[in-house]
Design a protein around this motif. Structure first.
Motif, PDB file in Angstrom:
ATOM      1  N   THR A 114       3.948  -3.840   7.603  1.00 45.15           N
ATOM      2  CA  THR A 114       5.362  -4.093   7.314  1.00 45.15           C
ATOM      3  C   THR A 114       5.504  -4.773   5.965  1.00 45.15           C
ATOM      4  OG1 THR A 114       5.910  -4.263   9.659  1.00 45.15           O
ATOM      5  CG2 THR A 114       7.440  -5.309   8.110  1.00 45.15           C
ATOM      6  N   TYR A 115       4.654  -5.747   5.708  1.00 48.59           N
ATOM      7  CA  TYR A 115       4.688  -6.461   4.429  1.00 48.59           C
ATOM      8  C   TYR A 115       4.429  -5.503   3.267  1.00 48.59           C
ATOM      9  CZ  TYR A 115       3.600  -9.875   0.810  1.00 48.59           C
ATOM     10  OH  TYR A 115       3.587 -10.604  -0.348  1.00 48.59           O
ATOM     11  N   GLU A 116       3.431  -4.659   3.397  1.00 46.43           N
ATOM     12  CA  GLU A 116       3.115  -3.698   2.341  1.00 46.43           C
ATOM     13  C   GLU A 116       4.266  -2.716   2.121  1.00 46.43           C
ATOM     14  OE1 GLU A 116       0.607  -3.793   0.121  1.00 46.43           O
ATOM     15  OE2 GLU A 116       0.112  -5.679   1.111  1.00 46.43           O
ATOM     16  N   LEU A 117       4.906  -2.280   3.195  1.00 49.78           N
ATOM     17  CA  LEU A 117       6.056  -1.388   3.081  1.00 49.78           C
ATOM     18  C   LEU A 117       7.197  -2.091   2.339  1.00 49.78           C
ATOM     19  CD1 LEU A 117       7.578   1.238   3.733  1.00 49.78           C
ATOM     20  CD2 LEU A 117       8.220   0.191   5.917  1.00 49.78           C
ATOM     21  N   LEU A 118       7.439  -3.343   2.686  1.00 45.91           N
ATOM     22  CA  LEU A 118       8.483  -4.109   2.012  1.00 45.91           C
ATOM     23  C   LEU A 118       8.166  -4.307   0.527  1.00 45.91           C
ATOM     24  CD1 LEU A 118       9.250  -6.752   4.783  1.00 45.91           C
ATOM     25  CD2 LEU A 118      10.794  -4.944   3.981  1.00 45.91           C
ATOM     26  N   LYS A 119       6.883  -4.510   0.193  1.00 43.79           N
ATOM     27  CA  LYS A 119       6.490  -4.631  -1.216  1.00 43.79           C
ATOM     28  C   LYS A 119       6.753  -3.328  -1.966  1.00 43.79           C
ATOM     29  CE  LYS A 119       2.380  -6.085  -2.235  1.00 43.79           C
ATOM     30  NZ  LYS A 119       0.984  -6.581  -2.282  1.00 43.79           N
ATOM     31  N   THR A 120       6.431  -2.209  -1.331  1.00 44.73           N
ATOM     32  CA  THR A 120       6.670  -0.898  -1.954  1.00 44.73           C
ATOM     33  C   THR A 120       8.158  -0.671  -2.172  1.00 44.73           C
ATOM     34  OG1 THR A 120       4.657  -0.005  -0.959  1.00 44.73           O
ATOM     35  CG2 THR A 120       6.316   1.594  -1.669  1.00 44.73           C
ATOM     36  N   GLN A 121       8.958  -1.016  -1.176  1.00 42.60           N
ATOM     37  CA  GLN A 121      10.411  -0.870  -1.303  1.00 42.60           C
ATOM     38  C   GLN A 121      10.958  -1.787  -2.396  1.00 42.60           C
ATOM     39  OE1 GLN A 121      11.549  -1.793   2.724  1.00 42.60           O
ATOM     40  NE2 GLN A 121      11.386   0.343   3.402  1.00 42.60           N
ATOM     41  N   GLU A 122      10.427  -2.986  -2.487  1.00 41.73           N
ATOM     42  CA  GLU A 122      10.869  -3.933  -3.508  1.00 41.73           C
ATOM     43  C   GLU A 122      10.554  -3.397  -4.909  1.00 41.73           C
ATOM     44  OE1 GLU A 122      10.248  -8.592  -4.861  1.00 41.73           O
ATOM     45  OE2 GLU A 122       9.501  -7.951  -2.911  1.00 41.73           O
ATOM     46  N   LEU A 123       9.378  -2.817  -5.068  1.00 43.36           N
ATOM     47  CA  LEU A 123       9.036  -2.221  -6.363  1.00 43.36           C
ATOM     48  C   LEU A 123      10.005  -1.103  -6.729  1.00 43.36           C
ATOM     49  CD1 LEU A 123       5.139  -1.990  -6.632  1.00 43.36           C
ATOM     50  CD2 LEU A 123       6.720  -3.171  -8.149  1.00 43.36           C
ATOM     51  N   ALA A 124      10.395  -0.301  -5.745  1.00 41.71           N
ATOM     52  CA  ALA A 124      11.365   0.773  -5.999  1.00 41.71           C
ATOM     53  C   ALA A 124      12.707   0.178  -6.441  1.00 41.71           C
ATOM     54  CB  ALA A 124      11.536   1.646  -4.762  1.00 41.71           C
ATOM     55  N   LEU A 125      13.122  -0.917  -5.803  1.00 43.35           N
ATOM     56  CA  LEU A 125      14.366  -1.587  -6.199  1.00 43.35           C
ATOM     57  C   LEU A 125      14.244  -2.190  -7.606  1.00 43.35           C
ATOM     58  CD1 LEU A 125      15.277  -3.352  -2.819  1.00 43.35           C
ATOM     59  CD2 LEU A 125      16.485  -1.430  -3.891  1.00 43.35           C
ATOM     60  N   GLU A 126      13.076  -2.765  -7.910  1.00 41.81           N
ATOM     61  CA  GLU A 126      12.839  -3.311  -9.251  1.00 41.81           C
ATOM     62  C   GLU A 126      12.945  -2.202 -10.299  1.00 41.81           C
ATOM     63  OE1 GLU A 126      12.472  -6.399 -10.175  1.00 41.81           O
ATOM     64  OE2 GLU A 126      11.650  -7.520  -8.488  1.00 41.81           O
ATOM     65  N   ARG A 127      12.383  -1.051  -9.968  1.00 43.68           N
ATOM     66  CA  ARG A 127      12.421   0.072 -10.921  1.00 43.68           C
ATOM     67  C   ARG A 127      13.857   0.559 -11.118  1.00 43.68           C
ATOM     68  NH1 ARG A 127       8.040   4.823 -11.663  1.00 43.68           N
ATOM     69  NH2 ARG A 127       8.868   5.508 -13.660  1.00 43.68           N
ATOM     70  N   GLN A 128      14.639   0.607 -10.042  1.00 45.24           N
ATOM     71  CA  GLN A 128      16.052   0.994 -10.172  1.00 45.24           C
ATOM     72  C   GLN A 128      16.793   0.004 -11.064  1.00 45.24           C
ATOM     73  OE1 GLN A 128      17.546   1.232  -6.174  1.00 45.24           O
ATOM     74  NE2 GLN A 128      16.581   3.207  -5.768  1.00 45.24           N
ATOM     75  N   GLN A 129      16.495  -1.278 -10.872  1.00 46.45           N
ATOM     76  CA  GLN A 129      17.144  -2.286 -11.706  1.00 46.45           C
ATOM     77  C   GLN A 129      16.735  -2.110 -13.163  1.00 46.45           C
ATOM     78  OE1 GLN A 129      16.143  -6.652 -11.785  1.00 46.45           O
ATOM     79  NE2 GLN A 129      18.161  -6.745 -10.786  1.00 46.45           N
ATOM     80  N   GLN A 130      15.477  -1.817 -13.390  1.00 44.97           N
ATOM     81  CA  GLN A 130      15.030  -1.586 -14.765  1.00 44.97           C
ATOM     82  C   GLN A 130      15.748  -0.398 -15.389  1.00 44.97           C
ATOM     83  OE1 GLN A 130      10.943  -1.199 -15.807  1.00 44.97           O
ATOM     84  NE2 GLN A 130      10.551  -3.373 -15.530  1.00 44.97           N
ATOM     85  N   GLU A 131      15.992   0.641 -14.606  1.00 47.24           N
ATOM     86  CA  GLU A 131      16.710   1.804 -15.132  1.00 47.24           C
ATOM     87  C   GLU A 131      18.107   1.403 -15.605  1.00 47.24           C
ATOM     88  OE1 GLU A 131      16.511   4.715 -11.984  1.00 47.24           O
ATOM     89  OE2 GLU A 131      14.350   5.011 -12.278  1.00 47.24           O
ATOM     90  N   ALA A 132      18.769   0.552 -14.833  1.00 49.48           N
ATOM     91  CA  ALA A 132      20.096   0.065 -15.239  1.00 49.48           C
ATOM     92  C   ALA A 132      19.998  -0.791 -16.501  1.00 49.48           C
ATOM     93  CB  ALA A 132      20.739  -0.723 -14.101  1.00 49.48           C
ATOM     94  N   ILE A 133      18.959  -1.619 -16.575  1.00 50.77           N
ATOM     95  CA  ILE A 133      18.745  -2.467 -17.750  1.00 50.77           C
ATOM     96  C   ILE A 133      18.500  -1.601 -18.987  1.00 50.77           C
ATOM     97  CG2 ILE A 133      17.034  -4.023 -18.797  1.00 50.77           C
ATOM     98  CD1 ILE A 133      16.846  -5.405 -16.037  1.00 50.77           C
ATOM     99  N   ILE A 134      17.659  -0.598 -18.844  1.00 46.22           N
ATOM    100  CA  ILE A 134      17.327   0.276 -19.976  1.00 46.22           C
ATOM    101  C   ILE A 134      18.555   1.078 -20.411  1.00 46.22           C
ATOM    102  CG2 ILE A 134      15.943   2.272 -20.692  1.00 46.22           C
ATOM    103  CD1 ILE A 134      14.509  -0.543 -20.515  1.00 46.22           C
ATOM    104  N   GLU A 135      19.334   1.533 -19.446  1.00 45.31           N
ATOM    105  CA  GLU A 135      20.555   2.266 -19.783  1.00 45.31           C
ATOM    106  C   GLU A 135      21.487   1.374 -20.608  1.00 45.31           C
ATOM    107  OE1 GLU A 135      24.380   4.313 -17.581  1.00 45.31           O
ATOM    108  OE2 GLU A 135      22.465   4.287 -16.520  1.00 45.31           O
ATOM    109  N   ALA A 136      21.652   0.125 -20.169  1.00 48.40           N
ATOM    110  CA  ALA A 136      22.503  -0.816 -20.915  1.00 48.40           C
ATOM    111  C   ALA A 136      21.902  -1.108 -22.288  1.00 48.40           C
ATOM    112  CB  ALA A 136      22.684  -2.098 -20.115  1.00 48.40           C
TER     113      ALA A 136
END
Length: 188
Positions: A114-136
């Motif tokens: 469960t912890y590893e799955l949550l880490k993977t999901q968190e990385l995906a969210l971090e990457r989405q946030q980076q996409e918004a940052i890069i777009e800006a």
């Protein structure tokens, strides 16, 4: 001094972030700045990239980048807190201290999964946030500065770090400034 317009490729910046985060003490320093001083690690990594590439981001521009990150920050923080609570090391420490260590090996394995799955999901969210940052970032009038070689080995002071310190109100916070100095000293 001459200037040149700059834009960032999202995949390149993601790879840069993974590499930089895994270098030296960058990760623990960034996490201390995040957890104790409210700094967004993705924005911090962008400023690191700017410093390494002699790119100047001023205060209003950095505010635009942070605003783009803010749209996903609350979801990311909730997920990050959930992942931290699911940390098997934390759970075993809490269970040991309460003498409730009756979990089976299978249960411990499920917790780790469960912890590893949550880490993977968190990385995906971090990457989405980076996409918004890069777009800006890519919509900003940001420039790379190139200086004539001074011959004395000195570096040009990059105003991006001053903007970062001001936007996160770290100017009067000696601990946060020390963490920033330590982190910046690890950049090539």
């Amino acid at each position: 001094m001459t200037s040149q317009m700059v834009s960032i490729d999202g995949e390149m910046f993601w790879q840069y972030s993974l590499s930089r985060y895994a270098t030296g003490d960058v990760a623990p320093l960034a996490l201390l700045l995040q957890d104790q001083h409210g700094v967004n690690v993705n924005v911090l990594l962008l400023v690191c990239w700017c410093l390494e590439n002699n790119i100047i981001v001023n205060l209003p521009q950095l505010k635009d980048v942070i605003e783009a990150a803010a749209k996903s920050e609350s979801e990311l923080k909730i997920h990050r807190d959930k992942r931290k609570l699911a940390n098997p090391k934390l759970r075993s420490t809490v269970q040991s201290s309460t003498n409730a260590n009756n979990e089976s090996s299978a249960s411990n394995e499920r917790n780790a999964e469960t912890y590893e799955l949550l880490k993977t999901q968190e990385l995906a969210l971090e990457r989405q946030q980076q996409e918004a940052i890069i777009e800006a970032f890519n919509q900003l009038d940001v420039h790379r500065m190139s200086a004539q070689p001074s011959g004395d080995g000195t570096r040009i002071l990059n105003a991006s770090i001053a903007a970062f310190i001001n936007v996160y109100s770290l100017r009067e916070n000696s601990e946060a400034r020390s963490l920033m100095s330590q982190l910046v000293s690890q950049l090539p």
